[in-house]
Design an enzyme around this catalytic site. Structure first.
Site, PDB file in Angstrom:
ATOM      1  N   CYS A  87      -4.874 -37.409 -26.685  1.00 24.06           N
ATOM      2  CA  CYS A  87      -4.223 -37.838 -27.905  1.00 24.06           C
ATOM      3  C   CYS A  87      -2.978 -37.869 -28.078  1.00 24.06           C
ATOM      4  CB  CYS A  87      -4.961 -37.158 -28.966  1.00 24.06           C
ATOM      5  SG  CYS A  87      -4.517 -37.399 -30.799  1.00 24.06           S
TER       6      CYS A  87
ATOM      7  N   CYS B 188      -5.261 -31.806 -27.831  1.00 24.13           N
ATOM      8  CA  CYS B 188      -6.251 -32.514 -27.025  1.00 24.13           C
ATOM      9  C   CYS B 188      -5.533 -33.640 -26.182  1.00 24.13           C
ATOM     10  CB  CYS B 188      -6.901 -33.442 -28.104  1.00 24.13           C
ATOM     11  SG  CYS B 188      -7.951 -32.655 -29.137  1.00 24.13           S
TER      12      CYS B 188
ATOM     13  N   CYS C 119      -0.047 -31.621 -34.918  1.00 24.91           N
ATOM     14  CA  CYS C 119      -1.312 -31.074 -34.607  1.00 24.91           C
ATOM     15  C   CYS C 119      -1.081 -30.056 -33.634  1.00 24.91           C
ATOM     16  CB  CYS C 119      -2.200 -32.217 -34.074  1.00 24.91           C
ATOM     17  SG  CYS C 119      -3.855 -31.584 -34.072  1.00 24.91           S
TER      18      CYS C 119
ATOM     19  N   GLU D 299       2.030 -41.056 -40.085  1.00 19.19           N
ATOM     20  CA  GLU D 299       1.351 -42.491 -39.894  1.00 19.19           C
ATOM     21  C   GLU D 299       0.114 -42.311 -40.625  1.00 19.19           C
ATOM     22  OE1 GLU D 299       3.982 -43.979 -35.865  1.00 19.19           O
ATOM     23  OE2 GLU D 299       1.850 -43.434 -35.829  1.00 19.19           O
TER      24      GLU D 299
ATOM     25  N   HIS E 227     -16.771 -36.580 -27.204  1.00 15.54           N
ATOM     26  CA  HIS E 227     -15.990 -36.976 -26.023  1.00 15.54           C
ATOM     27  C   HIS E 227     -16.475 -36.140 -24.709  1.00 15.54           C
ATOM     28  CE1 HIS E 227     -13.693 -38.811 -28.795  1.00 15.54           C
ATOM     29  NE2 HIS E 227     -12.778 -37.674 -29.194  1.00 15.54           N
TER      30      HIS E 227
ATOM     31  N   SER F 102     -13.182 -36.641 -40.045  1.00 16.65           N
ATOM     32  CA  SER F 102     -13.472 -36.250 -38.453  1.00 16.65           C
ATOM     33  C   SER F 102     -12.609 -35.011 -38.101  1.00 16.65           C
ATOM     34  CB  SER F 102     -12.647 -37.433 -37.817  1.00 16.65           C
ATOM     35  OG  SER F 102     -12.780 -37.421 -36.192  1.00 16.65           O
TER      36      SER F 102
ATOM     37  N   CYS G 187      -6.956 -45.403 -42.509  1.00 15.43           N
ATOM     38  CA  CYS G 187      -6.843 -44.009 -41.626  1.00 15.43           C
ATOM     39  C   CYS G 187      -5.676 -43.277 -42.082  1.00 15.43           C
ATOM     40  CB  CYS G 187      -6.882 -44.686 -40.270  1.00 15.43           C
ATOM     41  SG  CYS G 187      -6.822 -43.280 -39.208  1.00 15.43           S
TER      42      CYS G 187
ATOM     43  N   GLY H  67      -3.191 -34.815 -37.352  1.00  5.91           N
ATOM     44  CA  GLY H  67      -3.740 -33.506 -37.641  1.00  5.91           C
ATOM     45  C   GLY H  67      -5.153 -33.471 -37.576  1.00  5.91           C
ATOM     46  N   GLU H  68      -5.568 -32.151 -37.785  1.00  4.69           N
ATOM     47  CA  GLU H  68      -6.943 -31.722 -37.985  1.00  4.69           C
ATOM     48  C   GLU H  68      -7.229 -31.286 -39.310  1.00  4.69           C
ATOM     49  OE1 GLU H  68     -10.512 -30.391 -37.971  1.00  4.69           O
ATOM     50  OE2 GLU H  68      -9.981 -31.159 -35.984  1.00  4.69           O
TER      51      GLU H  68
ATOM     52  N   CYS I  36      -6.875 -45.631 -32.311  1.00  6.19           N
ATOM     53  CA  CYS I  36      -7.433 -44.188 -32.023  1.00  6.19           C
ATOM     54  C   CYS I  36      -6.634 -43.419 -30.948  1.00  6.19           C
ATOM     55  CB  CYS I  36      -8.870 -44.163 -32.133  1.00  6.19           C
ATOM     56  SG  CYS I  36      -9.522 -42.530 -31.883  1.00  6.19           S
TER      57      CYS I  36
ATOM     58  N   SER J  28     -15.424 -35.489 -33.113  1.00  9.67           N
ATOM     59  CA  SER J  28     -14.750 -35.998 -32.062  1.00  9.67           C
ATOM     60  C   SER J  28     -15.027 -35.034 -30.875  1.00  9.67           C
ATOM     61  CB  SER J  28     -13.344 -35.828 -32.173  1.00  9.67           C
ATOM     62  OG  SER J  28     -12.244 -36.479 -31.163  1.00  9.67           O
TER      63      SER J  28
ATOM     64  N   ASN K 214      -7.587 -45.738 -25.649  1.00  8.55           N
ATOM     65  CA  ASN K 214      -6.322 -46.324 -25.978  1.00  8.55           C
ATOM     66  C   ASN K 214      -5.303 -45.554 -25.058  1.00  8.55           C
ATOM     67  OD1 ASN K 214      -7.445 -48.082 -27.812  1.00  8.55           O
ATOM     68  ND2 ASN K 214      -7.913 -46.384 -29.046  1.00  8.55           N
TER      69      ASN K 214
END
Length: 348
Positions: A123, A120, A116, A91, A224, A199, A109, A167-168, A341, A222, A298
């Site tokens: 996510c 996390c 991934c 996506e 947090h 990111s 984006c 993904g990372e 996000c 990222s 989100n």
């Protein structure tokens, strides 16, 4: 199976053309069609002779990414599912400037992996399996497709790109850097690297490699949580890439590139939203020159986190501001279509 022509470097393409009786300048023309004009078929390469195009199509193929579905948010955001040549889906999101904004920013984006591997907890992509890395052309194609959406829907080109989709990126290091080169090169799309942000959830070794490679794009972490105990709970990658290790790597990156880092910080209700958390975040910013983007959470079906309340968020941001930290509160876009996000997961 035919070879993917976009996996050839310019010298490799020139050598192949020469071995097949074509003049050297033909390779430059083909390269321009692939990376500057974004051609997705040999038939589009109209300044090549028909025999040359037939030669190419006999030996090579172009594996285009296609738009599978689109969703339009009430706030103007457009989410697309892109189908890859092997049937996998990723996506990407077009985020236009707000209607009352004083800028015409158009941000893409893009994703770097199918799924991934980092798990996390907040996510949606982290609850998927990682199927494979995207190659450079597949990342490039997302940018081209989202740019077309921006021009079609808003009569404006892309101005910014963020590698913040599925993904990372630093676990797909080679292809991500090659895609940036295709996007920024004068014989590619010609965008400024300063308009690109990659990111990462925090891979210390690869952050140092970015410094050694003297990359010109921006880097976001990222984050947090600014203590290891809390960050371990929501981001298992922190167990092998502690905050001390990340701080050292980010400082190395800054010294090598001169580029200030951005810390992304989602404020979760009753988890990382106290003034003590803000104090710890401020202390971490002393390790490396940085700005902080505070991001709304989100919600996703797989997790029970909640966004903190407005008063707590304001108090958190005001504390950082009082300490002289460059802090911005980012309001989420595309929530109504699961495009915000942390919400990308390839859902229908």
């Amino acid at each position: 199976m035919k070879q993917d022509i976009r996996k050839l470097t310019a010298p490799q393409l020139k050598d192949w053309m020469g071995q097949h009786g074509e003049q050297g300048f033909r390779a430059k023309q083909v390269h321009e069609w692939l990376w500057k004009k974004s051609a997705l078929s040999f038939e589009q390469m109209t300044n090549l002779s028909l025999p040359t195009r037939e030669l190419l199509s006999t030996h090579f193929e172009i594996r285009p990414l296609t738009v599978d579905q689109q969703q339009h948010s009430n706030d103007g955001t457009i989410k697309s599912s892109f189908r890859l040549f092997d049937g996998n889906l990723v996506e990407g999101v077009l985020i236009p400037a707000l209607r009352n904004a004083d800028n015409d920013r158009m941000t893409a984006c893009v994703s770097s992996q199918v799924g991934c591997s980092l798990t996390c907890k907040f996510c949606a992509t982290g609850y998927m399996d990682r199927k494979r890395n995207l190659d450079a052309a597949e990342i490039y194609d997302q940018v081209v497709a989202i740019d077309r959406q921006a021009r079609t829907n808003y009569d404006a080109p892309l101005s910014n790109i963020v590698y913040m989709g599925m993904g990372e990126p630093l676990l797909n290091y080679k292809n991500v850097l090659e895609s940036v080169d295709r996007i920024t090169s004068p014989d590619g799309l010609g965008m400024s690297p300063k308009r690109i942000t990659v990111s990462t959830a925090g891979i210390a070794k690869m952050i140092r490699q970015l410094g050694d490679d003297a990359v010109k794009f921006n880097l976001a972490l990222s984050l947090h949580a600014a203590n290891d105990q809390k960050r371990n709970q929501i981001m298992p990658i922190n167990e092998s890439n502690t905050l001390d290790a990340l701080g050292d790597a980010l400082n190395y990156f800054y010294k090598k590139t001169g580029t200030r880092v951005t810390f992304e910080y989602i404020v979760f209700y009753n988890f990382n939203d106290t003034l003590q958390d803000a104090q710890e975040l401020w202390t971490f910013t002393k390790k490396v020159p940085a700005k902080i983007n505070i991001i709304e959470y989100n919600p996703i079906a797989e997790a029970n986190f909640k966004n903190t309340d407005p008063k707590t968020l304001d108090r958190f941001a005001d504390f950082l501001d009082s300490k002289g930290v460059n802090v911005n509160v980012r309001r989420s876009r595309g929530k109504d279509i699961d495009a915000a996000c942390g919400q990308l997961a390839g859902k229908k």
